[in-house]
Design a protein around this motif. Structure first.
Motif, PDB file in Angstrom:
ATOM      1  N   PRO A   1       0.905  -1.074  -0.023  1.00 20.94           N
ATOM      2  CA  PRO A   1       0.002   0.106   0.126  1.00 20.94           C
ATOM      3  C   PRO A   1       0.532   1.138  -0.085  1.00 20.94           C
ATOM      4  CG  PRO A   1      -0.853  -1.606   1.744  1.00 20.94           C
ATOM      5  CD  PRO A   1       0.569  -1.933   0.962  1.00 20.94           C
TER       6      PRO A   1
ATOM      7  N   HIS B   1       3.535 -10.265   2.173  1.00 22.68           N
ATOM      8  CA  HIS B   1       2.798 -10.183   1.136  1.00 22.68           C
ATOM      9  C   HIS B   1       2.642 -11.510   0.323  1.00 22.68           C
ATOM     10  CE1 HIS B   1       3.019  -5.641   1.920  1.00 22.68           C
ATOM     11  NE2 HIS B   1       1.767  -6.184   2.468  1.00 22.68           N
TER      12      HIS B   1
ATOM     13  N   THR C   1      -3.977  -3.137  -4.850  1.00 22.14           N
ATOM     14  CA  THR C   1      -3.091  -4.079  -3.914  1.00 22.14           C
ATOM     15  C   THR C   1      -4.082  -4.843  -2.911  1.00 22.14           C
ATOM     16  OG1 THR C   1      -3.073  -1.965  -2.323  1.00 22.14           O
ATOM     17  CG2 THR C   1      -1.089  -2.610  -3.865  1.00 22.14           C
ATOM     18  N   ALA C   2      -5.293  -3.962  -2.555  1.00 28.29           N
ATOM     19  CA  ALA C   2      -6.115  -4.781  -1.661  1.00 28.29           C
ATOM     20  C   ALA C   2      -6.828  -5.900  -2.345  1.00 28.29           C
ATOM     21  CB  ALA C   2      -7.266  -4.020  -1.058  1.00 28.29           C
ATOM     22  N   GLU C   3      -7.030  -5.968  -3.584  1.00 29.19           N
ATOM     23  CA  GLU C   3      -7.656  -6.920  -4.394  1.00 29.19           C
ATOM     24  C   GLU C   3      -6.794  -7.949  -4.585  1.00 29.19           C
ATOM     25  OE1 GLU C   3     -10.005  -7.775  -8.635  1.00 29.19           O
ATOM     26  OE2 GLU C   3      -9.241  -5.824  -8.300  1.00 29.19           O
TER      27      GLU C   3
ATOM     28  N   ARG D   1      -6.475 -10.076  -1.586  1.00 30.03           N
ATOM     29  CA  ARG D   1      -7.568 -10.950  -1.193  1.00 30.03           C
ATOM     30  C   ARG D   1      -7.731 -12.188  -2.399  1.00 30.03           C
ATOM     31  NH1 ARG D   1     -10.549  -6.864  -1.541  1.00 30.03           N
ATOM     32  NH2 ARG D   1     -11.572  -7.479  -3.666  1.00 30.03           N
TER      33      ARG D   1
END
Length: 176
Positions: free
Chosen positions: A28, A60, A90-92, A95
């Motif tokens: 992030p 990560h 980045t969040a996707e 996930r």
């Protein structure tokens, strides 16, 4: 801006100043640093050669695959656009994982089959490993980290003032 680690061709114009951006595509903080990178690109144009260097962090899960995918994007002529598109997700990526890497390639009109094959056969692992080893050797511990004019600037703790410092160094190096 350069999409690869190859040196720029010799010409009659002065060589650009090189800014290495040690980055991790699931980070992030690296996503947040894109505004600074874009501003530097706009200010200096081709007088500043912005080089993406990989420093995937163990925390990560998909960072190493993302670095390999970015190298495939370099092979297909879209290194920075690909890196920026992945950083925007980045969040996707955290996930969903590797399917995001292929989705980004598809959205950019790249050869998705070649991306998939590159991730399976590991053809870009040596580049990513070499970047990571070099980063460790010069003291990179987090991302983003910038290297310009032999000076290492750590953006992993804070981006505050880094663009101004990079501009100060670039202006000094570009002065006649």
């Amino acid at each position: 801006m350069t999409d690869s680690h190859a040196p720029a061709a010799a010409s009659s114009t002065p060589a650009p100043v090189v800014l290495e951006v040690w980055c991790e595509l699931q980070c992030p903080d690296c996503h947040a640093s894109l505004d600074d990178v874009r501003a530097l690109r706009a200010r200096y144009g081709d007088r500043l050669d912005i080089v993406l260097r990989h420093f995937p962090l163990e925390k990560h899960k998909h960072a190493f695959a993302a670095a390999q995918a970015a190298e495939e994007a370099v092979e297909q002529g879209q290194g920075w656009p690909y890196a920026e598109a992945v950083l925007a997700r980045t969040a996707e990526l955290a996930r969903v994982g590797e399917p995001v890497l292929l989705d980004v390639a598809r959205e950019l009109g790249l050869d998705v089959e070649e991306f998939d094959t590159a991730l399976v056969d590991g053809r870009h692992i040596l580049i990513v490993d070499a970047d990571q080893a070099e980063g460790k050797a010069i003291g990179v511990t987090g991302t983003p980290t910038y290297v310009i004019g032999g000076e290492r600037l750590d953006g992993g703790k804070s981006q505050d003032g880094l663009r101004a410092r990079i501009e100060e160094i670039a202006d000094r190096l570009l002065a006649p």
